[in-house]
Structure formats: structure tokens, C-alpha cells
Design an enzyme around this catalytic site. Structure first.
Site, PDB file in Angstrom:
ATOM      1  N   HIS A  38      52.484  39.639 -13.727  1.00 26.91           N
ATOM      2  CA  HIS A  38      51.567  40.575 -14.369  1.00 26.91           C
ATOM      3  C   HIS A  38      52.072  40.920 -15.767  1.00 26.91           C
ATOM      4  CE1 HIS A  38      53.487  44.792 -13.321  1.00 26.91           C
ATOM      5  NE2 HIS A  38      54.373  43.959 -13.784  1.00 26.91           N
ATOM      6  N   HIS A  70      55.406  38.506 -16.715  1.00 28.02           N
ATOM      7  CA  HIS A  70      56.680  38.468 -15.993  1.00 28.02           C
ATOM      8  C   HIS A  70      56.307  38.712 -14.538  1.00 28.02           C
ATOM      9  CE1 HIS A  70      56.020  42.737 -16.752  1.00 28.02           C
ATOM     10  NE2 HIS A  70      56.773  42.982 -15.694  1.00 28.02           N
ATOM     11  N   HIS A 106      57.301  40.073 -10.211  1.00 29.12           N
ATOM     12  CA  HIS A 106      58.048  40.888  -9.251  1.00 29.12           C
ATOM     13  C   HIS A 106      57.850  40.347  -7.845  1.00 29.12           C
ATOM     14  CE1 HIS A 106      58.885  43.931 -12.245  1.00 29.12           C
ATOM     15  NE2 HIS A 106      57.609  44.022 -12.550  1.00 29.12           N
ATOM     16  N   ASP A 126      49.477  36.947  -3.446  1.00 26.17           N
ATOM     17  CA  ASP A 126      50.750  36.222  -3.410  1.00 26.17           C
ATOM     18  C   ASP A 126      50.698  34.965  -4.266  1.00 26.17           C
ATOM     19  OD1 ASP A 126      53.389  35.754  -2.597  1.00 26.17           O
ATOM     20  OD2 ASP A 126      52.685  34.313  -1.097  1.00 26.17           O
ATOM     21  N   HIS A 127      51.718  34.797  -5.105  1.00 23.62           N
ATOM     22  CA  HIS A 127      51.800  33.652  -6.012  1.00 23.62           C
ATOM     23  C   HIS A 127      50.609  33.620  -6.975  1.00 23.62           C
ATOM     24  CE1 HIS A 127      55.165  32.509  -3.599  1.00 23.62           C
ATOM     25  NE2 HIS A 127      55.433  31.479  -4.377  1.00 23.62           N
TER      26      HIS A 127
END
Lengths: 143, 143, 143, 143, 143, 143
Positions: F20, F45, F47, F85-86
Site C-alpha cells: 500500500h 511498500h 506489511h 492477500d498478495h
């Protein structure tokens, strides 16, 4: 969803390392050791504390954020971390001159130090983790 | 598998809380602070240490164990934990009267305290975790 | 950097929950309890194990990977996790019919189950974490 | 700060290792497996549980403590840990003879075992962590 | 103890958050997805990485330290963290223009970036933890 | 104990990795960087998020469970994990086309995606942990 004014909570953690011991000056050494066990050793021992600051409110619709984290970090640093980190709580923090530096009292101290520096009603709770297995929480005088 | 004599390693962790500070008595206050930063505060601060004791050898075929853990626990408690837990390392542990109580020196101290109390060759390493992000390891004079 | 053929290590963790107990059938109940303490309770108790599989080798220059993780996951699942997860090690895993299900023996079992199913020389170590504070490692018959 | 009578919460964690399985005796094996999956394996499997005991109240002004932790530790040990640690919950804990040993029911069991042994109103919640990713909480009949 | 010249190891952890994806430009989309699964999504995904820097050597007898941690922190920040933290590894780090940003390759990159900025022989290993369950280690061209 | 109808809470954690960045299209680059710091890097970047889903209610007396975890896992996977996810939250999740992908907004998104797919009143809270030190919670429009 009543998403116009959703109330969200945000918890941010900070860490500090400090020394402390428990000692009641009205008691003698034997009584202190009976009451506080090995925590009565006045040479002190120490912990790596984790402080959780819990805020609540409606996020800013432009930034999506409840509070500017850089501002929160600065406030917590100046109000708390600079006074607690790498300190001996008994000898160097005024609040503990007349109170035992337990995690319960550290939570009261943290609330007192932070509540007035944040917008009214923003601070919901503070939690002081003395270890992975012991944590105290204070939710303020109404909490 | 050469399973008649398999060599296995076993690491067991212990925890202790202690206070410490860094100070070189040949330097003045300003020089100490320049060298050691806020760790030079002689009121002390503290940590929750994790000590890892690493053994190696061939497990006993009857018990399936490299070493009796209750015996190891007793040895580590008497040789180390009773001397370090809830102590001020600078003021209460002789070894640190003439050495800084860094995690590097704590690892040397732990090896020295344990190696002679365990069967020859059993102790492979000691690791002293000062925090989740800093750990020192000593593998003995040959290691 | 001798980066044409850099040897890298890769450790991947898997988890399984199992029941076990320690019991030597040549001893009576009292002797077993003396030897194994509360682990001698034949009703069993249990743990959430973490299994670390450590590979070594030169990464594939196209994929940048030492080993295909999906293939490793399938191999570990079929060779180990399906046999250990949600099982009673004493009653349901043949290897432990004649050995105590200690983490030392679990490491030997895991090596034996995996080494032959991976390319020669790829498996460097297996580690079985019985808890956050106890871990056994086996590096193979030459290790 | 209304600090004369500040209400604080204190959470302390305990750990125990136990075996369990899920089985409804009114159902056959196939139905049990359909309902409970691999947890229906009656040989049992196991977990390392974390039990959090949450107290609330006004700290003692002399000790700075909400409750004497050594007394709490003794109470939790005798009321809970000695009955649960290194046990098979299905076979050795009466409460689970007629209830599935889920973490929900473990939370109810822990509340029932502790509430009567602590001063009225002191126990605020119990939490049973079956793993890092699953936790049940019970806050009492009014909670 | 050969304590005149004890060799100690010290591991320090750093953290950075980065985005990445896996893609081989010589393959088409279907082939990339077959090879890399959901990691082939070129919009990228991300991780919170932990970088462990392992040094070895004889501690300075005056400071008790293997290396000045403030200097190490500065070196790691300028050589690595400023280039990796809050970055897209594929688009913003030259090294990964021609290599997949796997944790194996991140370990090679970290070694290359650090080894020349530390005294000869000091760096023993770098470890890149992509998650709690996957870590790559590089011990240098001789390791 | 009013154990006929005990209300229990159950929290289950899920994990996803996503990229994000923060960017307000009405501001220029300099203003965005001033507002969002290094999070304004549009290369993104990432998380490793942990999502906690907290349910409440009376456990089923037969199963001892508040909710079937396999059903919950399927619901969370299809409603949330497959979309997050991903993924790059800014480019691939419609909700964030007009909102910053902060953890506050992720909590609102997760509530909105889950509440309608669970029985009325079952969902008590969602928590989105962006890191070990930052977590947002949303307890619904009445919460």
C-alpha cells in the site's frame, strides 16, 4: 454501515527499559522483604516495558487516520519516554517518590502524563506491560 | 541413519530481570556519557534477559534425552539465576566489578559459571538475549 | 563477492499439535514417575510444536530460490505433518513405539523422514521446538 | 485525576500443556469426524495453553498493587494449573466428562474455578489462548 | 577460560517494510503465475522484514563490547535501511532489476552492502526473515 | 454460574501480506510527502497484516463451540483474504480507490465485508494489526 461517523480505536506501542524496586520506608528490611520478596532489593532490578496508548475517535476522512502518528510519537516521547527510558523509577521519577513503581502505578502515571496533552476524549486507555505475562490497564477516572 | 550414536543439540531458555549501567571509572561523567550514551546513567536501568543454554551430545537411549532437564534447571538456577535475577549487575555481581555488564560479558560470565558444573564437552554455547533485537553468543575458548 | 555460486541457508517453519507422554515399560509406575515426573501420566498431555527445516545450497539464478517452497511444503506435509499433527505420538507413530517421544527423538525422526525425500545434501538441519523455551536440533549423521 | 479511587485492570498469564479431543458419544465415528474433523481422533492431541486472569479494582495505596501476585499465583495453581497441566482434559477433568474441551468451555471452567476463590467482584475476565491465533474470553454471568 | 581473547558473536536485528513481486520477463503471464503463484502479481504485495546482522570478534576489554552499536546502527541505516524501507524492491533497488527479490537474494544483497563497510572479518552472517516462518542466511563467499 | 446461557467471546486471527501507500490526489507530491512522510512513495511498500475477528454469543451446548471455525475460515477467506492477500490495496481493492488504506480504514472495510455474512449480532469487533506495535479496532456502527 453508519460510516459517516465511525468510531475507531487505535493502539500504538512504545518501549522503555527502566530499573525499579519496591520498598516501604515505614517498614524495616525484614518486613519489606516479607511484603515484596526479592523485589525489595534496593540495588534495583529492571524490565523492558511496553506501553500501549489507546486512542478513540472518528478518523479524518482525508487521511483515513484517527490521529497523526508522528505527533503522537513526539507527545509520548516528550511526556513519557524521555522521563522513563534508561531511568531508575524510584530515584529519578518524582511520581514514584511516594508510590511504589508497580505497573498499576505506571499506568496511572502514564494516563496523567498523556491525557492533558491530547485532545479531550481522545485517550481511551493506557496499558503497561511489565513482561509478556503481566499487564496493567487504566481507562481514566470515569473508566 | 547412523542412529546408534546420533549427536543432537538441545537449547533451553531461562529468564532473569536485572539492572545495570555502563561506567568506566577512569573516565569523567562527560566522557562516560559520550562513550555509553544514556546507558551511563549510574542510577541504572534494566532488562528482562533470556539466557539460552545449548548442550550437545548423544541422547540416552532409554530416556531419549540428552540431559535431565530438572538437573539442568537446578544447575542453572544455582549457578546463574540466583546470582542474577532481581539483581543490580554492577553492584551485586563480583564479575562485573571490573567489567562492563554488556551482553557480551554476560555470555562469558554464564559460560564460566556453567561449563565446570556440566559433564565435559556437554556445553556447546550460551546465548544472552538482552532484548528481542540483541543477542550475544559465546561458544567457549575453542569456539 | 563470489556470487556465482553463493551457498545460502533457508529455514522454513511448520507447526503441528500432538499428544505424548514418557513411559519406560520395563519400569513400574513409581519408577516412571520418579524418572519422568508429570510427563509419565499415560493419559497424555500435549504441545504445539514448531518444526524448522533448514536447507542449504546455491539458489537457482532464474528464480532466486534455493528450493521451490510449494514442493517443500508438500514434502513436509506428506512425510511429517500428516503423521504427527493431531496425533498421539506414543500410540500412533511407529517410531515411538520403542523410543520416548522427546524433542530429541522427534528431531531424529524428522531427519529420517525428510532426508531421503530431498535432493542429496540439501537438508542441513531439523529443529523441533517443543515450546518457546526448548528446542532440539539434529544435523544428520555427519553433523 | 480522580486518583483517590482509580480503578485499574491487571492481567496475568499462566501456561499449561494438556491433551484433548472432541467426541460426541451419541454420534458414531463417521459423524464425529464430519463434525469435528481431525480433532475427533480419540487418541488425543495437545496444546500449550495460555490462561489470562484479568482482575479489576482499586490498588492498595501502600503496595501500589491491585492484588498480591504471589497469592494469585497460589490460587491459580491450586484451582486450575494442578488440575489441567500435563493432563488429558477428556479423561482427567470431571467438568469435561459431559462437555467438549473447547477453549470456550475451558474459559467457563476457569471462571467457575476461580471466581469463588477471589474477593467478590475482583475477577473481571478469563481468557484461554489455545494458540497464538485462537482465544476465548468469558466475563462472567453478567458479562 | 581462555578469557584473554574470547571470540564472541553478536546478532542485532533491524526491521524494514517493503513491497515486492516475482516476475521473469522472459516468460509470459501464465508461465510466471505457474512458476511464482500469487507472488507473480505485478501490482506487488509486501512484508515486514527483519534483518539480523551477526558480527564476531573479541570484545574491547574497556567497553566490554564487540562493536559500537550506535556505529553499527548508522552503517546499517545508510547501507541498507534507507534503500529498502518503505520501498518497492523491484522498482527501486538496482540489485533486483536483474534478480528476483527473494529472501535468499536479499541476504546476498545485505552481505554485499555491509561487508565492505565493516572491519575485515567482523561480519559473520546476515539473516533476512521474510516472516516468522521463513528466513534466509548468507555467511559470505567462504561460508 | 448462570451457565445455561453464558455469553463468550472468541477471537480468531488471520494473516495477509499486502502492499500500500498513502496519496491524496488533490495534493501535489511535496504536500503528500509532508502529510504522509515516506508512506507517500507511490511505488508502494508492504506489511504482513494480522486480522482478528471477534465473535460473541452463547456456545452450542453439543459442540461447546461458539461458531464452526471451518465455516468462519471459509467466510473470512472468501470475503477478505482472497481480496487482500498478495494484493496492492491502492490498485486492486475498490474500497481504497477513494480512501487511504490505513489500518483504521482496513478495520472499517473488514467489518463491512464480514458483518452481513455472519448471523446477526455475532460479530463483535475486527482488529487489524499493521505491525506488532499498531492495531486498529472497529466495533460496528453502535460500538
Amino acid at each position: 454501515m453508519d460510516s459517516d461517523r465511525p468510531v475507531v480505536r487505535l493502539a500504538r506501542s512504545y518501549r522503555f527499559s527502566a530499573a525499579h524496586f519496591y520498598w516501604d520506608p515505614r517498614l524495616d528490611a525484614e518486613e519489606n522483604e516479607k511484603l515484596f520478596g526479592k523485589c525489595a532489593n534496593r540495588h534495583g532490578h529492571g524490565h523492558d516495558y511496553r506501553l500501549e496508548v489507546v486512542l478513540q475517535g472518528v478518523p479524518n476522512p482525508e487521511t483515513g487516520m484517527l490521529f497523526d502518528l508522528r505527533e503522537l510519537d513526539r507527545t509520548v516521547a516528550s511526556a513519557l519516554l524521555e522521563r522513563l527510558d534508561h531511568r531508575n523509577l524510584n530515584h529519578e521519577v518524582e511520581f514514584f517518590a511516594s508510590r511504589q513503581p508497580t505497573c498499576e502505578n505506571l499506568a496511572l502515571y502514564a494516563w496523567q502524563a498523556l491525557a492533558g496533552r491530547l485532545p479531550a476524549g481522545r485517550l481511551e486507555a493506557v496499558r503497561v506491560h511489565e513482561s509478556a505475562d503481566l499487564v496493567a490497564e487504566y481507562r481514566g477516572p470515569r473508566g
